[in-house]
Design an enzyme around this catalytic site. Structure first.
Site, PDB file in Angstrom:
ATOM      1  N   GLU B  52      -8.476  35.833  57.742  1.00 45.02           N
ATOM      2  CA  GLU B  52      -7.720  35.336  56.579  1.00 45.02           C
ATOM      3  C   GLU B  52      -6.555  36.237  56.654  1.00 45.02           C
ATOM      4  OE1 GLU B  52     -10.964  36.580  56.887  1.00 45.02           O
ATOM      5  OE2 GLU B  52     -12.186  35.721  55.106  1.00 45.02           O
ATOM      6  N   PHE B 114     -22.812  42.931  47.004  1.00 43.39           N
ATOM      7  CA  PHE B 114     -22.345  42.420  48.319  1.00 43.39           C
ATOM      8  C   PHE B 114     -21.275  41.866  48.329  1.00 43.39           C
ATOM      9  CE2 PHE B 114     -22.863  38.818  51.260  1.00 43.39           C
ATOM     10  CZ  PHE B 114     -22.579  39.661  52.719  1.00 43.39           C
ATOM     11  N   GLN B 115     -20.190  42.241  49.352  1.00 44.23           N
ATOM     12  CA  GLN B 115     -18.878  41.648  49.510  1.00 44.23           C
ATOM     13  C   GLN B 115     -18.149  42.005  48.159  1.00 44.23           C
ATOM     14  OE1 GLN B 115     -19.247  37.462  51.007  1.00 44.23           O
ATOM     15  NE2 GLN B 115     -19.305  38.554  53.215  1.00 44.23           N
ATOM     16  N   LYS B 164     -17.026  35.087  40.111  1.00 47.61           N
ATOM     17  CA  LYS B 164     -17.647  33.798  40.402  1.00 47.61           C
ATOM     18  C   LYS B 164     -18.089  33.226  39.326  1.00 47.61           C
ATOM     19  CE  LYS B 164     -20.772  31.634  43.487  1.00 47.61           C
ATOM     20  NZ  LYS B 164     -21.802  31.794  44.729  1.00 47.61           N
ATOM     21  N   MET B 482       8.545  46.973  73.533  1.00 41.34           N
ATOM     22  CA  MET B 482       9.327  47.908  72.875  1.00 41.34           C
ATOM     23  C   MET B 482       8.670  49.175  72.724  1.00 41.34           C
ATOM     24  SD  MET B 482      12.074  47.795  71.151  1.00 41.34           S
ATOM     25  CE  MET B 482      12.713  46.134  70.368  1.00 41.34           C
TER      26      MET B 482
END
Lengths: 186, 586
Positions: B52, B114-115, B164, B482
């Site tokens: 993502e 969950f999630q 949802k 760097m």
């Protein structure tokens, strides 16, 4: 509430050259949409950017328009306080930010409830002082009072200091609410 | 067509009505209804990323290269948290993004389902604004409002978290033209009296400079063209931040190069010695100003910005003009023409003579080699061999990024995509994928380092899946360059954990993904290898083996002023140049 930043912190060459003048205390009035999370946005802005909150009050002030008014007492250099105003204005659900201190002529009040316990002469002294400060008794038992006191911050501080030797138990304060004088809204 | 539809259908419909043709995303349990609604249409193309974070940077690359809003769609919980770096990146660099996240059903919110995660809580600090949609009745308004907020004012990322059950619920759809925002109305035009003051200051300046930034690019093509017009009218020199490159053409004689920590000697000295600084869409970031109490001490400063909080934030401004760059530049061009006065020609000529002296120091020079590829040489050759094409450049973060900024030159805005504010390693490859989606026929090159590229290397699969012929040009010095340079500068050359051990064979890695791999280590072969990369109509990983210990110069060391640069011909004792307070800085 955030502690004011330590004055002894070394100035970085990248720290703002603006931050060298005196610390002032300002009262900001912030009109916001009364929606979930709006207070978290305001408080998160202060913590995330290291600004101080001396006190903060919030309540809905116009139910039909879903408007809440947040009164924030903050401290910082004049430049930092100007930044705070602009940063608050960037938040999307904010209608208006007014620096009441800068604008001048605002009325500020705080409400406190002060619980004092004791017997005998202490009770008499507590009641006498409460009368002098125009504090009301809103609860009483054989060995305690709860006083309600409204006023500016200094008056409440003073009353609490006087109650301490008499038998101060605890204090609840609302923080400052403020409104501008005269006929016009902010 | 009935306007009654499910929340999921409403999401897709709103994206269509907002003119979105491409979104980047990754499915999961809490966004399945929206993915199902996508399945039933073919107006919006969905690009399946492999992480993502990649979706967020790809949307940024798409947005920056096209001037449109970038859109990503991810699931709840880890899907949402994986976007945080990309959202923060977009916030720092003012990139308009819409990030739609799935959320567990409303009745499960707060139950540690969950999630589940507190997406609006987590993203509050890294978005311009965010929404949790609690009922389908609010969804259409919020979707359109989110596009408005992302694009207007100072652009930025907006998260819309949709539980949802709201995606399944039926509700009435509203068209975008029926939405008006009640609080957020940014000011576009500058105040007329301030425009007049600015023009008067410009007409009497003797050592003026335009200091321009990403705001000019964000404001749109017209702002860039107006900047050129105003620069042409006045004859003033122009420098730009990293984010603003391309808004003013690098081929113009008034261009004096990028300013800041790795900017040119002439740009930084001109900033230091100017008597009038006109900042346009730039924010006086610490990479730009160097030591603040020694920043451009003798100048009056005009600052044009759409964000009032940027004015007087770090540097005291004499004249702040709040407004959109294109509007204010138009006002300045008109007012400057109308007042008819020109600055003292003799003073301006002397100023240019001084700038030319600084320019003659050739601060971007480096010691050439015919045995090892110098990284600057690699970027120079890449530029020479690609400049005549329709080319978009992205970068990762580090030395290669600065060399790209110094040695690849841009004449147009929106051609240069880099992570400036946040400095996100791993930005370049997904951003290149986003830019290539927006410009399928263009040549899109990610100038990368071997360490940065590994941070989002999984997006090679995305490039292959959508046949996106992005070119990854790795300046491979086997160090986090760097970091190594700063360790040389600040920590006695103790290279703690900055050597890239156990690197993959990038040619084989390319082949494993089904892409083409090229390795080049001999300067004599470089041009032919670059041409091979350009000619292959597939993704290419180019492993360019460069000098391992080259430093990126010139440099304003931390805690120093613009006129205290380390020059390329005086880097021998770099380890002694920074004092103790300077070492505290980043």
């Amino acid at each position: 509430m955030n502690a004011p930043s330590a004055p002894s912190a070394p100035l970085s060459p990248y720290s703002s050259a603006l931050g060298k003048s005196n610390i002032e205390v300002h009262t900001l009035s912030v009109l916001v949409d009364n929606e979930p999370g709006v207070l978290a946005r305001v408080v998160g802005l202060f913590s995330g950017r290291g600004y101080n909150i001396e006190s903060l009050t919030v309540a809905e002030v116009a139910h039909a328009e879903h408007l809440s008014r947040i009164t924030i007492v903050t401290s910082g250099t004049p430049e930092a306080i100007e930044q705070i105003g602009h940063q608050l204005e960037r938040l999307v659900p904010i209608h208006k930010v007014t620096d009441l201190t800068l604008r001048g002529g605002a009325v500020e009040r705080e409400l406190a409830m002060i619980k004092v316990a004791g017997k005998g002469a202490c009770r008499d002294e507590a009641l006498r002082l409460a009368d002098a400060f125009r504090a009301r008794v809103i609860d009483a038992s054989i060995e305690s009072f709860v006083f309600e006191l409204t006023g500016n911050v200094g008056k409440i501080d003073q009353f609490i200091d006087l109650m301490r030797p008499i038998g101060l138990v605890e204090v609840a304060r609302t923080g400052v609410a403020a409104i501008s004088r005269g006929p016009n809204p902010i | 067509m009935s306007n009654l539809m499910t929340g999921a259908e409403m999401v897709v419909r709103a994206l269509q009505d907002q003119g979105v043709d491409t979104i980047f995303g990754y499915p999961g349990g809490a966004v399945l209804p929206i993915y199902d609604a996508l399945f039933h249409q073919d107006q919006i193309k969905h690009v399946l990323v492999r992480h993502e974070q990649g979706a967020a940077h790809a949307a940024e690359g798409y947005a920056r290269s096209s001037g449109k809003v970038g859109v990503l769609l991810v699931t709840s919980g880890p899907g949402a948290t994986n976007t945080i770096t990309g959202l923060t990146d977009a916030l720092m660099d003012s990139i308009p993004l819409i990030c739609i996240t799935g959320q567990v059903p409303t009745h499960l919110i707060g139950s540690d389902a969950f999630q589940e995660c507190d997406t609006v809580g987590i993203t509050r600090h890294c978005t311009k604004h965010n929404y949790l949609v609690r009922q389908v009745e609010d969804l259409a308004r919020i979707l359109h409002e989110a596009f408005y907020v992302a694009q207007n004012g100072r652009p930025g990322p907006v998260v819309i978290d949709i539980p949802k059950d709201v995606q399944f619920a039926l509700g009435a759809y509203l068209l975008p033209d029926r939405i008006e925002h009640k609080t957020y109305k940014p000011k576009l035009d500058g105040d007329a009296d301030k425009i007049a003051q600015a023009v008067a200051m410009m007409a009497t300046a003797r050592r003026p400079i335009f200091y321009t930034g990403g705001g000019v690019v964000n404001s749109g093509l017209e702002a860039s063209s107006l900047l050129r017009e105003l620069a042409g009218l006045t004859g003033f020199p122009v420098t730009s931040t990293l984010m603003g490159l391309g808004a003013f053409p690098a081929s113009d004689k008034q261009w004096i190069g990028m300013l800041g920590m790795h900017g040119t000697f002439e740009a930084n000295n001109a900033m230091h010695d100017c008597d009038l600084m006109i900042a346009v869409g730039a924010r006086f970031d610490d990479r730009i100003t160097g030591r603040l109490d020694a920043f451009s001490p003798g100048s009056k400063k005009i600052h044009i910005d759409i964000d009032p909080s940027s004015i007087n934030k770090n540097v005291k401004i004499d004249l702040g003009i709040v407004g959109d760059c294109s509007h204010v530049l138009r006002q300045l061009v008109d007012a400057y023409r109308a007042q008819g006065k020109q600055p003292d020609a003799g003073a301006l000529a002397r100023w240019w003579a001084q700038i030319d002296k600084w320019r003659a120091r050739r601060s971007l020079s480096f010691k050439a080699s015919d045995t090892v590829i110098k990284p600057q040489y690699a970027v120079q050759r890449l530029y020479e061999l690609t400049k005549s094409r329709d080319v978009y450049i992205t970068t990762e973060v580090g030395q290669h990024q600065m060399w790209a900024a110094q040695h690849y030159h841009f004449d147009e805005p929106n051609r240069w995509m880099t992570s400036g504010g946040l400095g996100t390693m791993g930005y370049g490859l997904p951003a290149a994928i986003g830019a290539q989606m927006a410009h399928p026929q263009a040549l899109v090159i990610d100038i990368a380092g071997e360490a940065s590229i590994l941070m989002n290397i999984q997006e090679m699969s995305t490039a292959l899946q959508y046949r996106l012929p992005v070119k990854i040009f790795i300046l491979n010095n086997e160090y986090m360059g760097m970091v190594r340079q700063w360790q040389e500068l600040l920590h006695g050359g103790r290279y703690s954990e900055s050597y890239s051990e156990a690197l993959p064979d990038f040619v084989k890695l390319a082949e494993a993904y089904g892409a083409h791999g090229i390795r080049c280590s001999d300067p004599a072969d470089l041009d032919a290898a670059i041409m091979e990369m350009i000619d292959i109509p597939r993704p290419v990983i180019f492993d360019c083996i460069v000098d391992k210990t080259e430093n990126c110069l010139p440099m304003i060391p931390s805690g120093k002023a613009h006129n205290e640069m380390i020059m390329p011909d005086e880097d021998a004792d770099m380890g002694t140049m920074i004092d103790a307070p300077g070492k505290m800085l980043v």
